[in-house]
Design a protein around this motif. Structure first.
Motif, PDB file in Angstrom:
ATOM      1  N   GLY A 124       0.814  -1.210   0.000  1.00 28.55           N
ATOM      2  CA  GLY A 124       0.000   0.000   0.000  1.00 28.55           C
ATOM      3  C   GLY A 124       0.846   1.257   0.000  1.00 28.55           C
ATOM      4  N   ASP A 125       1.957   1.218   0.720  1.00 25.40           N
ATOM      5  CA  ASP A 125       2.840   2.381   0.799  1.00 25.40           C
ATOM      6  C   ASP A 125       3.617   2.615  -0.493  1.00 25.40           C
ATOM      7  OD1 ASP A 125       1.970   2.849   3.379  1.00 25.40           O
ATOM      8  OD2 ASP A 125       3.783   2.067   4.338  1.00 25.40           O
ATOM      9  N   THR A 126       4.049   1.533  -1.132  1.00 23.33           N
ATOM     10  CA  THR A 126       4.838   1.690  -2.357  1.00 23.33           C
ATOM     11  C   THR A 126       3.964   1.769  -3.605  1.00 23.33           C
ATOM     12  OG1 THR A 126       5.098  -0.692  -2.694  1.00 23.33           O
ATOM     13  CG2 THR A 126       6.832   0.438  -1.417  1.00 23.33           C
ATOM     14  N   GLY A 178     -13.001  -8.856   0.194  1.00 15.13           N
ATOM     15  CA  GLY A 178     -13.114  -7.938  -0.930  1.00 15.13           C
ATOM     16  C   GLY A 178     -11.759  -7.482  -1.421  1.00 15.13           C
ATOM     17  N   PRO A 179     -11.759  -6.769  -2.548  1.00 23.58           N
ATOM     18  CA  PRO A 179     -10.498  -6.296  -3.128  1.00 23.58           C
ATOM     19  C   PRO A 179      -9.883  -5.166  -2.307  1.00 23.58           C
ATOM     20  CG  PRO A 179     -12.342  -5.509  -4.430  1.00 23.58           C
ATOM     21  CD  PRO A 179     -12.909  -6.413  -3.384  1.00 23.58           C
ATOM     22  N   LEU A 180      -8.596  -5.266  -2.066  1.00 24.18           N
ATOM     23  CA  LEU A 180      -7.863  -4.255  -1.301  1.00 24.18           C
ATOM     24  C   LEU A 180      -7.143  -3.266  -2.199  1.00 24.18           C
ATOM     25  CD1 LEU A 180      -6.440  -6.647   1.421  1.00 24.18           C
ATOM     26  CD2 LEU A 180      -8.305  -4.997   1.677  1.00 24.18           C
ATOM     27  N   PHE A 181      -6.980  -3.638  -3.477  1.00 20.93           N
ATOM     28  CA  PHE A 181      -6.240  -2.803  -4.422  1.00 20.93           C
ATOM     29  C   PHE A 181      -6.989  -2.688  -5.729  1.00 20.93           C
ATOM     30  CE2 PHE A 181      -3.052  -4.577  -1.610  1.00 20.93           C
ATOM     31  CZ  PHE A 181      -2.315  -3.453  -1.269  1.00 20.93           C
ATOM     32  N   GLU A 182      -6.787  -1.567  -6.380  1.00 19.63           N
ATOM     33  CA  GLU A 182      -7.179  -1.391  -7.776  1.00 19.63           C
ATOM     34  C   GLU A 182      -5.893  -1.573  -8.565  1.00 19.63           C
ATOM     35  OE1 GLU A 182      -8.809   2.548  -7.825  1.00 19.63           O
ATOM     36  OE2 GLU A 182     -10.484   1.962  -6.550  1.00 19.63           O
ATOM     37  N   GLY A 216      -3.593  -2.098 -12.042  1.00 15.96           N
ATOM     38  CA  GLY A 216      -3.569  -1.673 -13.434  1.00 15.96           C
ATOM     39  C   GLY A 216      -2.190  -1.205 -13.830  1.00 15.96           C
ATOM     40  N   ARG A 217      -2.133  -0.457 -14.928  1.00 14.59           N
ATOM     41  CA  ARG A 217      -0.838   0.050 -15.401  1.00 14.59           C
ATOM     42  C   ARG A 217      -0.186   0.962 -14.376  1.00 14.59           C
ATOM     43  NH1 ARG A 217      -1.791   3.343 -20.036  1.00 14.59           N
ATOM     44  NH2 ARG A 217      -3.984   3.232 -19.534  1.00 14.59           N
ATOM     45  N   HIS A 218      -1.011   1.586 -13.556  1.00 17.46           N
ATOM     46  CA  HIS A 218      -0.505   2.501 -12.535  1.00 17.46           C
ATOM     47  C   HIS A 218       0.151   1.767 -11.370  1.00 17.46           C
ATOM     48  CE1 HIS A 218      -4.648   1.413 -11.422  1.00 17.46           C
ATOM     49  NE2 HIS A 218      -4.152   1.358 -10.207  1.00 17.46           N
ATOM     50  N   GLY A 219       0.002   0.455 -11.304  1.00 19.32           N
ATOM     51  CA  GLY A 219       0.521  -0.330 -10.182  1.00 19.32           C
ATOM     52  C   GLY A 219      -0.631  -0.837  -9.347  1.00 19.32           C
ATOM     53  N   ALA A 220      -0.554  -0.626  -8.078  1.00 18.42           N
ATOM     54  CA  ALA A 220      -1.601  -1.090  -7.162  1.00 18.42           C
ATOM     55  C   ALA A 220      -1.981   0.057  -6.232  1.00 18.42           C
ATOM     56  CB  ALA A 220      -1.106  -2.291  -6.364  1.00 18.42           C
ATOM     57  N   ARG A 221      -3.199   0.561  -6.414  1.00 17.70           N
ATOM     58  CA  ARG A 221      -3.714   1.629  -5.555  1.00 17.70           C
ATOM     59  C   ARG A 221      -4.711   1.031  -4.579  1.00 17.70           C
ATOM     60  NH1 ARG A 221      -5.737   5.951  -9.648  1.00 17.70           N
ATOM     61  NH2 ARG A 221      -3.980   5.674 -11.027  1.00 17.70           N
ATOM     62  N   LEU A 222      -4.701   1.525  -3.360  1.00 18.95           N
ATOM     63  CA  LEU A 222      -5.632   1.033  -2.362  1.00 18.95           C
ATOM     64  C   LEU A 222      -7.070   1.316  -2.773  1.00 18.95           C
ATOM     65  CD1 LEU A 222      -3.826   2.218   0.885  1.00 18.95           C
ATOM     66  CD2 LEU A 222      -4.114  -0.153   0.132  1.00 18.95           C
ATOM     67  N   SER A 223      -7.924   0.310  -2.644  1.00 20.92           N
ATOM     68  CA  SER A 223      -9.354   0.482  -2.839  1.00 20.92           C
ATOM     69  C   SER A 223      -9.929   1.134  -1.573  1.00 20.92           C
ATOM     70  CB  SER A 223     -10.018  -0.885  -3.059  1.00 20.92           C
ATOM     71  OG  SER A 223      -9.917  -1.656  -1.868  1.00 20.92           O
ATOM     72  N   GLY A 226      -9.310  -1.205   1.074  1.00 21.19           N
ATOM     73  CA  GLY A 226      -7.875  -1.193   1.347  1.00 21.19           C
ATOM     74  C   GLY A 226      -7.461  -0.004   2.191  1.00 21.19           C
ATOM     75  N   LYS A 227      -8.034   1.160   1.929  1.00 18.70           N
ATOM     76  CA  LYS A 227      -7.715   2.356   2.720  1.00 18.70           C
ATOM     77  C   LYS A 227      -8.119   2.162   4.174  1.00 18.70           C
ATOM     78  CE  LYS A 227      -8.003   5.561  -1.149  1.00 18.70           C
ATOM     79  NZ  LYS A 227      -8.768   6.630  -1.793  1.00 18.70           N
ATOM     80  N   LEU A 228      -9.295   1.582   4.383  1.00 20.19           N
ATOM     81  CA  LEU A 228      -9.761   1.320   5.742  1.00 20.19           C
ATOM     82  C   LEU A 228      -8.833   0.329   6.444  1.00 20.19           C
ATOM     83  CD1 LEU A 228     -11.825   1.530   8.031  1.00 20.19           C
ATOM     84  CD2 LEU A 228     -13.160  -0.244   6.865  1.00 20.19           C
ATOM     85  N   LEU A 229      -8.507  -0.765   5.760  1.00 16.22           N
ATOM     86  CA  LEU A 229      -7.621  -1.763   6.366  1.00 16.22           C
ATOM     87  C   LEU A 229      -6.240  -1.177   6.631  1.00 16.22           C
ATOM     88  CD1 LEU A 229      -7.146  -4.604   7.397  1.00 16.22           C
ATOM     89  CD2 LEU A 229      -6.516  -5.274   5.073  1.00 16.22           C
TER      90      LEU A 229
END
Length: 88
Positions: free
Chosen positions: A13-15, A45-49, A51-58, A61-64
């Motif tokens: 999540g940080d990187t 549920g999904p923790l990340f979105e 894609g080409r951008h990498g992995a962004r918190l959903s 994911g932000k809550l977790l």
């Protein structure tokens, strides 16, 4: 909740990048991916979105991420306290 999985989750999540996170965790990208799949199964549920951008918190994911930081800080504090207690 598995602290090892949470530590991996926070690092990713940080990187925002599987390769960079895996390198910092000294695991393969495949291992990190499997860890995140296991954690997503645990939370339901999904923790990340991804894609080409990498992995962004959903949103989940932000809550977790917020809660995981608190839990990991507490776990680290317990470790320090136990080390001090046994060193005395």
């Amino acid at each position: 909740m598995d602290l090892k999985l949470l530590r991996s989750f926070v690092q990713l999540g940080d990187t925002g990048h599987y390769g960079k996170a895996a390198e910092k965790l000294f695991v393969t990208q495949s291992t990190l991916s499997k860890q995140m799949q296991a954690l997503e199964m645990t939370v339901g549920g999904p923790l990340f979105e991804r894609g080409r951008h990498g992995a962004r918190l959903s949103q989940l994911g932000k809550l977790l991420h917020q809660e995981a930081l608190i839990l990991l800080r507490l776990a680290d504090d317990i470790d320090v306290k136990m080390q001090r207690a046994t060193a005395s």
